[in-house]
Scaffold this active site. Sequence first.
Site: not given
Ligand code: IMP
Length: 193
Positions: A12-13, A70, A151, A153-154, A174, A179-180
């Site tokens: 998804n990222k 992260d 994905f 917590y969206d 989005k 944030h991303r």
């Molecule tokens: P990491 O950055 O891969 O360690 O993931 C952190 C976790 O935060 C993810 O698995 C999601 O559950 C949550 N998360 C991070 N970014 C998002 C987003 O854009 N939407 C929803 N959940 C997010």
Amino acid sequence: MKKILFFSNNNNKIIEIKKIFNKFNLKILALNDLSITDEPKESGRTFEENAKIKSDFGFNKTGIPCFADDSGICIESLNWKPGVLSKRFLNNFKNNQACFENIIKSIKKNNKQNAYFKTSVSLTIKNNQNVIFNGKIDGRISKQARGRFGFGYDPIFIPKNYNKTLAELSTKEKNEISHRSIAVTKLINFLIN
Ligand code: IMP
């Protein structure tokens, strides 16, 4: 523009970030393009530390300039947790819905709905030389999970000045506010200037 690696196995990222890069006509490699499957332990206490652990690991493994993000959600009614533990927190429940119900219960009980997502992006260019870019989006927890896009917590996060959850917005919508995308746009400005 030389090759740059995005260190993530989260599809998804990867989709979100490739779309942002495409807008600027830049190409990135993702881990699945290189068949790399091992990942370092995310032992940092902050988003910045964990992002650096991952971008350093990717650079050391491939020799290609590498960035990693992260990210996570910080919820006021949970004392601004789960933060860096967002992935583990979600995985502790039998499914996402059970986790969302737990969070919604806590916002109702404490009468506090504020929340934010934060992303730290680390770019490692040389051995032990990295730059950090941060992005944050403020909002509130929805009293009901809604939407099927995105994905994590969206479905329970409503951005400030919106009525829809992030999961009710398309990837394009989005990406205009997330944030991303804020952190990645700062990275792109750094790369092209
Ligand atoms: P990491 O950055 O891969 O360690 O993931 C952190 C976790 O935060 C993810 O698995 C999601 O559950 C949550 N998360 C991070 N970014 C998002 C987003 O854009 N939407 C929803 N959940 C997010």
